[in-house]
Design a protein around this motif. Structure first.
Motif, mmCIF file in Angstrom:
data_model
loop_
_atom_site.group_PDB
_atom_site.id
_atom_site.type_symbol
_atom_site.label_atom_id
_atom_site.label_comp_id
_atom_site.label_asym_id
_atom_site.label_seq_id
_atom_site.Cartn_x
_atom_site.Cartn_y
_atom_site.Cartn_z
ATOM 1 N N ALA A 108 0.835 -1.200 0.000
ATOM 2 C CA ALA A 108 0.000 0.000 0.000
ATOM 3 C C ALA A 108 0.873 1.255 0.000
ATOM 4 C CB ALA A 108 -0.926 -0.026 1.215
ATOM 5 N N ALA A 109 1.954 1.218 0.770
ATOM 6 C CA ALA A 109 2.833 2.389 0.845
ATOM 7 C C ALA A 109 3.480 2.661 -0.514
ATOM 8 C CB ALA A 109 3.909 2.177 1.911
ATOM 9 N N ASP A 110 3.827 1.584 -1.224
ATOM 10 C CA ASP A 110 4.477 1.767 -2.522
ATOM 11 C C ASP A 110 3.518 2.393 -3.527
ATOM 12 O OD1 ASP A 110 6.994 1.657 -3.542
ATOM 13 O OD2 ASP A 110 6.895 -0.429 -4.201
ATOM 14 N N MET A 111 2.236 2.090 -3.366
ATOM 15 C CA MET A 111 1.254 2.720 -4.244
ATOM 16 C C MET A 111 1.193 4.230 -3.967
ATOM 17 S SD MET A 111 -2.798 2.069 -4.561
ATOM 18 C CE MET A 111 -3.053 3.078 -3.106
ATOM 19 N N LEU A 112 1.253 4.593 -2.701
ATOM 20 C CA LEU A 112 1.247 6.022 -2.365
ATOM 21 C C LEU A 112 2.487 6.710 -2.932
ATOM 22 C CD1 LEU A 112 0.042 6.014 1.368
ATOM 23 C CD2 LEU A 112 -1.302 5.976 -0.728
ATOM 24 N N ALA A 113 3.625 6.019 -2.860
ATOM 25 C CA ALA A 113 4.862 6.605 -3.392
ATOM 26 C C ALA A 113 4.718 6.848 -4.893
ATOM 27 C CB ALA A 113 6.046 5.687 -3.107
ATOM 28 N N ALA A 114 4.113 5.889 -5.595
ATOM 29 C CA ALA A 114 3.928 6.067 -7.036
ATOM 30 C C ALA A 114 2.973 7.219 -7.317
ATOM 31 C CB ALA A 114 3.413 4.771 -7.662
ATOM 32 N N GLY A 115 1.962 7.370 -6.460
ATOM 33 C CA GLY A 115 1.013 8.474 -6.624
ATOM 34 C C GLY A 115 1.690 9.822 -6.458
ATOM 35 N N LEU A 116 2.600 9.913 -5.486
ATOM 36 C CA LEU A 116 3.310 11.176 -5.245
ATOM 37 C C LEU A 116 4.320 11.461 -6.344
ATOM 38 C CD1 LEU A 116 4.529 11.580 -1.548
ATOM 39 C CD2 LEU A 116 3.043 13.090 -2.866
ATOM 40 N N ASP A 356 24.253 13.632 -4.209
ATOM 41 C CA ASP A 356 25.668 13.866 -3.879
ATOM 42 C C ASP A 356 26.310 12.626 -3.265
ATOM 43 O OD1 ASP A 356 25.396 16.550 -4.590
ATOM 44 O OD2 ASP A 356 24.769 17.124 -2.571
ATOM 45 N N LEU A 357 25.506 11.601 -3.005
ATOM 46 C CA LEU A 357 26.001 10.488 -2.194
ATOM 47 C C LEU A 357 26.044 9.162 -2.939
ATOM 48 C CD1 LEU A 357 24.047 11.394 1.093
ATOM 49 C CD2 LEU A 357 26.400 11.991 0.487
ATOM 50 N N GLY A 358 25.778 9.203 -4.228
ATOM 51 C CA GLY A 358 25.795 7.957 -5.000
ATOM 52 C C GLY A 358 25.675 8.282 -6.471
ATOM 53 N N PRO A 359 25.609 7.253 -7.317
ATOM 54 C CA PRO A 359 25.616 7.504 -8.761
ATOM 55 C C PRO A 359 24.282 8.012 -9.331
ATOM 56 C CG PRO A 359 25.634 5.143 -8.310
ATOM 57 C CD PRO A 359 25.719 5.835 -6.988
ATOM 58 N N ASP A 360 23.177 7.846 -8.604
ATOM 59 C CA ASP A 360 21.869 8.194 -9.190
ATOM 60 C C ASP A 360 21.514 9.653 -8.987
ATOM 61 O OD1 ASP A 360 21.252 5.545 -10.026
ATOM 62 O OD2 ASP A 360 20.720 5.046 -7.963
ATOM 63 N N LEU A 361 20.984 10.273 -10.041
ATOM 64 C CA LEU A 361 20.444 11.627 -9.901
ATOM 65 C C LEU A 361 18.945 11.525 -9.600
ATOM 66 C CD1 LEU A 361 20.507 14.676 -9.985
ATOM 67 C CD2 LEU A 361 20.522 14.569 -12.481
ATOM 68 N N SER A 362 18.186 10.950 -10.513
ATOM 69 C CA SER A 362 16.764 10.747 -10.232
ATOM 70 C C SER A 362 16.603 9.507 -9.362
ATOM 71 C CB SER A 362 15.988 10.554 -11.531
ATOM 72 O OG SER A 362 16.049 11.734 -12.291
ATOM 73 N N ARG A 363 15.813 9.656 -8.306
ATOM 74 C CA ARG A 363 15.633 8.543 -7.366
ATOM 75 C C ARG A 363 14.201 8.530 -6.882
ATOM 76 N NH1 ARG A 363 17.564 9.363 -2.768
ATOM 77 N NH2 ARG A 363 18.260 7.255 -2.329
ATOM 78 N N GLY A 364 13.621 7.338 -6.768
ATOM 79 C CA GLY A 364 12.241 7.215 -6.301
ATOM 80 C C GLY A 364 12.138 7.271 -4.786
ATOM 81 N N PHE A 365 10.897 7.170 -4.321
ATOM 82 C CA PHE A 365 10.593 7.346 -2.894
ATOM 83 C C PHE A 365 10.566 5.979 -2.201
ATOM 84 C CE2 PHE A 365 7.455 9.898 0.029
ATOM 85 C CZ PHE A 365 8.367 9.830 1.060
#
Ligand code: PLP
Length: 493
Positions: A108-116, A356-365
């Motif tokens: 359920a939480a992952d669905m909210l993350a996708a919604g945001l 600033d702390l790893g290789p990814d610029l875009s990152r999900g929730f």
């Protein structure tokens, strides 16, 4: 009731009228119900079913759709072509590799993350604060200082890679690796022979070369031999190599062995080396009152890699890397790029950013499902679940030892049981083949899904009890099914 927004038909991909919103809402609710119904009835189905040939062919022949399709039709495709043929790791009979089972709360939480649809590469918003909170919680649980740095990543493979990068940059003169590369330096690191394959790949990807990861002998319980580590470092220094890192494993992937972390920490400290712990699943055992004492030394780590998606049951994917010294972490990755400039206020405030702390610029929730998991279940209940998984593993060990045809192939350190069918009429090689075939039979039967590994040169059946749903009855069923497969294969049935 919230009134759905109305807008003139245009480029937007949102529903275009109140009626379209209503239709979407009802399909979305049905999707949620589909998954909840599926989760509630997991036990009734097989662990795994092979994807039928015609469905596989349909996927492979499918063309990119140019016209619009209906959500209802797509939902049906998911239900019919994907849902029944997934990995099976949610099922209590799944014991292969090291897979978490997931939870309804995480879903359920992952669905909210996708919604945001938040991007956690940086900037100033609540989701970034949630990830900072989760990292602070993780550091506290592992015994690192509250202000340790870290970030959520895909998994421990990435977390170990980031740790190897940070450790190499923290070595004397290491920052020049960022611009000049390795030049003629011969940096080497150490890990026990049972280290996960992703660590040598991290050395490979970091440009150090996989041979720069030196493999240290392990004892009979598959734990790193600390005296051998000390000897190897000394010999390597004498040969002109530059030791920079020691990796301890908390829960090896083959047998669940926990390296003597405190002893390794002592050597690393004495030698001025970075101490990293790969605790992909095993570090989660800090949540267990009974197991935590066996992880002593973890709190001395300079960095830790572990997964929330394994024993902590957050849905895939959710790995975590922690670095004790925030400064060292930041200097290993920081860049200054004008279009990413940081401001003192507004949306571009809030430095340092996770990018600033790893290789990814875009990152999900990812942090949202981790926050939900820790908030709803709490660390005490998760720790009790870890204990129960270990109890189920010990129960399986007892069943194996009680069966003359079965042999326990490694000590049960944690939640992994390695055993083997020994058909008396077969030699070792024939038994290797037999055990491999039995595991495939079991997986195809849908009753249980263990995997295999090689212990002391022999192929064994490996059951990792990582799923919170797995009970005594499931390992009893596993043993019965192993014996049934063995007897039908040896012509007994
Ligand atoms: C699973 C595992 C890894 C790799 O983690 P991923 O999350 O699969 O990338 C590394 N080390 C150990 C000990 C593991 O069990």
């Amino acid at each position: 009731m919230n009134e759905p927004p109305t807008s003139t038909p245009g480029h937007s991909l949102d529903p275009q009228s109140e009626q379209e919103w209503t239709e979407f809402r009802s399909q979305a609710h049905l999707m949620l119900d589909d998954m909840i119904n599926d989760l509630a009835a997991l036990r009734d189905g097989p662990v795994w079913r092979p994807l039928p040939d015609e469905r596989r062919s349909a996927f492979r022949a499918a063309q990119v759709p140019s016209g619009a399709g209906s959500l209802e039709a797509w939902r049906r495709s998911f239900r019919e072509d994907v849902l029944p043929y997934a990995t099976g790791n949610r099922h209590p009979g799944f014991m292969g590799w090291v897979h978490g089972g997931g939870t309804p709360v995480g879903m359920a939480a992952d669905m909210l993350a996708a919604g945001l649809n938040a991007n956690l590469g940086g900037r100033d918003h609540a989701p970034v604060e949630v990830e900072r909170m989760v990292i602070r919680w993780a550091a506290t649980l592992m015994g690192l200082p509250e202000d340790a740095s870290g970030l959520l990543v895909t998994g421990s493979s990435m977390a170990n890679f980031i740790a190897v990068i940070v450790a190499s940059r923290a070595a004397p003169g290491g920052l020049s690796l960022r611009t000049a590369g390795l030049q003629s330096r011969r940096l080497v690191g150490y890990a026990g022979k049972t280290v996960h394959g992703c660590v040598s790949r991290a050395f490979d990807m970091a440009g150090l070369g996989s041979e720069a990861l030196r493999l240290v002998d392990v004892d009979q319980e598959f734990r790193m031999d600390v005296a051998a580590l000390r000897r190897m470092i000394e010999a390597d220094r004498a040969a002109g190599l530059e030791p920079f890192l020691v990796v301890g494993t908390a829960g090896s992937v083959d047998t669940g062995a926990i390296d003597p972390l405190d002893g390794i920490a002592g050597v690393a400290k004495g030698e001025g080396l970075w101490f990293h712990v790969d605790g992909a699943f095993g570090a989660t055992a800090v949540l267990s009152e009974t197991i935590r004492p066996r992880l002593v030394g973890l709190e001395r780590a300079d960095s830790v890699a572990f997964d929330f998606h394994k024993w902590a049951q957050a849905p895939y994917d959710a790995g975590c890397v922690l670095v004790r010294d925030p400064e060292r972490h930041a200097t290993a990755f920081a860049q200054s790029l004008s279009y990413l400039s940081r401001e003192d206020r507004g949306l571009a405030a809030g430095a340092p950013w996770f990018c600033d702390l790893g290789p990814d610029l875009s990152r999900g929730f990812r942090a949202l499902k981790v926050w939900a998991t820790l908030s709803v279940y709490g660390t005490r209940r998760l720790g009790e679940m870890v204990d129960r998984c270990c109890a189920v593993a010990r129960r399986l060990g007892q069943l194996v030892e009680a069966e003359p045809m079965l042999e326990l192939m490694a000590p049960i350190s944690l939640n992994i049981v390695c055993f083997r069918v020994c058909a008396r009429e077969c030699d070792d090689v024939e038994n290797d083949i037999l055990n491999g075939e039995i595991v495939k039979d079991l997986q195809e039967s849908g009753i249980a899904a263990p995997s295999t590994t090689v212990i002391n040169g022999r192929k064994v059946i490996r059951a990792a009890i990582v799923n919170h749903r797995t009970e005594y009855a499931d390992v009893e069923r596993l043993v019965d099914a192993v014996l049934a497969c063995a007897s039908s294969r040896s012509g007994g049935a």
